[in-house]
Write a protein that holds these residues in place. Sequence first.
Motif, PDB file in Angstrom:
ATOM      1  N   PHE A   1       0.660   3.942  -2.925  1.00  0.00           N
ATOM      2  CA  PHE A   1      -0.040   5.185  -2.589  1.00  0.00           C
ATOM      3  C   PHE A   1       0.834   6.210  -1.868  1.00  0.00           C
TER       4      PHE A   1
ATOM      5  N   GLU B   1      -3.094   8.447   6.191  1.00  0.00           N
ATOM      6  CA  GLU B   1      -4.423   9.068   6.157  1.00  0.00           C
ATOM      7  C   GLU B   1      -5.521   8.010   6.084  1.00  0.00           C
ATOM      8  N   ASP B   2      -5.307   6.989   5.240  1.00  0.00           N
ATOM      9  CA  ASP B   2      -6.315   5.941   5.071  1.00  0.00           C
ATOM     10  C   ASP B   2      -6.452   5.083   6.323  1.00  0.00           C
TER      11      ASP B   2
ATOM     12  N   TYR C   1       0.836  -1.198   0.000  1.00  0.00           N
ATOM     13  CA  TYR C   1       0.000   0.000   0.000  1.00  0.00           C
ATOM     14  C   TYR C   1       0.873   1.251   0.000  1.00  0.00           C
TER      15      TYR C   1
ATOM     16  N   GLU D   1       2.150   9.174   3.108  1.00  0.00           N
ATOM     17  CA  GLU D   1       1.173  10.139   3.625  1.00  0.00           C
ATOM     18  C   GLU D   1      -0.256   9.642   3.448  1.00  0.00           C
ATOM     19  N   LYS D   2      -0.592   9.190   2.238  1.00  0.00           N
ATOM     20  CA  LYS D   2      -1.952   8.698   1.996  1.00  0.00           C
ATOM     21  C   LYS D   2      -2.206   7.418   2.784  1.00  0.00           C
ATOM     22  N   SER D   3      -1.192   6.569   2.908  1.00  0.00           N
ATOM     23  CA  SER D   3      -1.352   5.330   3.671  1.00  0.00           C
ATOM     24  C   SER D   3      -1.748   5.635   5.106  1.00  0.00           C
TER      25      SER D   3
END
Length: 303
Positions: A259, A266-267, A255, A262-264
């Motif tokens: 991605f 956030e998710d 992941y 940062e997005k990991s």
Amino acid sequence: MNQEELSKRIKETERIIAGYLPKEEGFIKSVAKAMNYSFLAGGKRLRPLLMQETFFLFGGTGKLVEPFMAALEMIHTYSLIHDDLPCMDNDEYRRGQKTTHIVYGEGMAVLAGDALLNYAYETAAGAFGLLDEDDLQGYARVAGALRILAEKAGIYGMVGGQAVDVEAEKKGLPVNAEMLLFIHQNKTAALIEAAMMTGALLAGASGEQITQMEQCARDVGIAFQIQDDILDVAGSQEEMGKPVGSDEKNHKETYVSIFGMEKSQEDVNLLSARAAELVQRYETADSGTFLRELILSLINRTH
């Protein structure tokens, strides 16, 4: 998360599920020993614990959930035995002890896995015997729980996710975001979905509530796996208890690699909050708080 309370509940879960294991006697002694060796090897018992806590969340009482707790852990254990085989991950150790095929041989390990899978359904079906003959609602719930267990463990669940993962690895197929999410949702999240859906159903939850627990469990499973990927990049070897950076070293798509960090993160935060909110809707003074705290501790762990 209160670690003392967690340890107490895990110990009680261990006591319940161990009571359903086969006896090591007669001509089947060898395969029973191999089954029990793997089942009793330790672990956090998270799936049966999540099942029981969801059962309590929706007002469940009595022992109806207990055969399903044991059955789910049997299914999880069989999958680990087969994962460790030379034709799969070829691992020699799991949870600090030698794997089943190293101790009992490859053939017996295959049979032990097969036996646990079959014995799981035999064990779960034993829940019918806990019902009064005229409890039609109870019979319907047990039948529905058996269907959930079978579906989430099969090709439209855990086995499907494992099959895609194995094929991608063995054939060197490129793993894109869609495929990775499919693997996480099925290989990791499906049995967590089975745990929470079954616990809710056996307690008498509505169809809408069961669907909400399915979504909650899916969020937990995916977030748990994303956190694994994050820790492999940013975790401490001391806290993890194993070398970090293995995914990058093995050129494995994760992941984080797809991605970004940062997005990991956030998710993980988004999925964590959503899962906690779904449980909190049904919290009472007597149930739910421990389940919510358990979910958050699983997702936001540092090892």
